[in-house]
Design an enzyme around this catalytic site. Structure first.
Site, PDB file in Angstrom:
ATOM      1  CG  ASP A   1      -1.739   1.176   1.425  1.00 24.13           C
ATOM      2  OD1 ASP A   1      -2.352   1.617   0.443  1.00 24.13           O
ATOM      3  OD2 ASP A   1      -1.785   1.701   2.550  1.00 24.13           O
TER       4      ASP A   1
ATOM      5  CG  ASP B   1      -2.260   7.335   0.223  1.00 24.67           C
ATOM      6  OD1 ASP B   1      -2.000   8.537   0.167  1.00 24.67           O
ATOM      7  OD2 ASP B   1      -2.570   6.655  -0.780  1.00 24.67           O
TER       8      ASP B   1
END
Length: 308
Positions: free
Chosen positions: A98, A100
């Site tokens: 991922d 963010d």
């Protein structure tokens, strides 16, 4: 069967000393041999599995998690991450991450919202979505709609002034790639940021949602279909298939509810500074270390890290 308990502290505050190792050893069911991975920062305790932990099936997983919980309790709240696993097959060949709040310390959509004075409103929706309290896809559409009319040029300003990489991110990617691995960003964020993060951190590829820009301004929409939890899981499987890997050879890391599917399916699913629901389901959790913890979990020594 051999098990290994890995203890990791933050490199900026080394905490894995002899007292810690002694406490962890005492919590293990059998004697363990210590291997220092980085002085004061990380160490492995290698020991023989017995009883349920040596069996196959769900019972073994529960027994191994019980050992991990016992070691964590023995450390009495010290800022140390603990992960117990089977020693065989520790090193992974595919990293899916991922972006963010995982590879970078910010949520890019919240920082874009700050340019319109809407950060508190949008950040509240982001938090609920990441906790799994509301569905990701409609929450993303709602937040993006609030950005309609924002000058697209502000992306560069946000990137330059607000976005900061997580410590250890570049080293994680560089080390896995130097050892024959492939590193991919799979994000529910936006390609205008993932392309920059991938280049800065040395990832092989990036996947994210595409903001629609019209006449130099954000249109308040993204290209459909939205890359959410199911798409992240599908990308993990597709990349494993592309390289002829079993899922046991993969590593996925994230912090939010939309990362859960890929974290569940990966050979090693890691919750990084994650929401409670994610931490509860991941194979491993990192609450204190930086992203090099994922290398220590794979048995790398600090001396083996590639430049990041």
């Amino acid at each position: 069967m051999t098990l290994v308990a890995t203890l990791v502290s933050n490199p900026s505050a080394p905490a894995v000393d002899e007292t810690v190792l002694a406490a962890a050893r005492a919590a293990l069911p059998v004697p363990a041999e210590a291997t220092v991975l980085a002085p004061g920062v990380a160490a492995d305790l290698v020991f023989a599995a017995d009883g349920a932990a040596a069996a196959d099936g769900p019972a073994a997983g529960g027994a191994i998690r019980a050992i991990e919980d016992a070691v964590r309790a023995a450390l009495r709240g010290r800022p140390i991450d603990v992960f117990v696993q089977r020693a065989a097959g520790r090193r992974k060949r595919l990293l899916v991450a991922d972006m963010d709040s995982t590879l970078i310390g910010q949520e890019c959509i919240d920082e874009l919202a700050a340019e319109l004075g809407l950060k508190p409103k949008i950040a509240a929706i982001t938090e609920r979505a990441m906790r799994g309290e509301i569905a990701f896809e409609p929450a993303l559409r709602e937040r993006v709609a609030l950005l309609a009319g924002l000058d697209a040029g502000v992306v560069e300003t946000v990137w330059r002034e607000r976005i900061r990489e997580m410590p250890g991110a570049a080293t994680l990617a560089a080390t896995m790639r130097a050892n024959g691995g492939y590193a991919a960003i799979v994000s529910g964020g936006f390609t205008v940021f993932t392309e920059r993060v991938a280049a800065a951190l040395g990832f092989d590829e990036h996947n994210a949602n595409e903001l629609i820009i019209e006449a130099g301004r954000l249109a308040g929409r993204v290209t459909e279909p939205i890359l959410g939890q199911d798409a992240k899981r599908e990308r993990l499987h597709a990349l494993a298939a592309r390289f002829g890997l079993s899922l046991s050879e993969t590593l996925a890391v994230g912090d939010g509810a939309n990362d859960l599917a890929m974290i569940r399916d990966a050979g090693l699913g890691v919750a990084y500074r994650a929401k409670p629901a994610v931490a509860a389901e991941a194979d491993a959790r990192v609450d204190h270390g930086d992203l090099t913890a994922l290398l220590y979990f794979q048995g790398y020594r600090a001396a083996e890290f590639a430049g990041g």
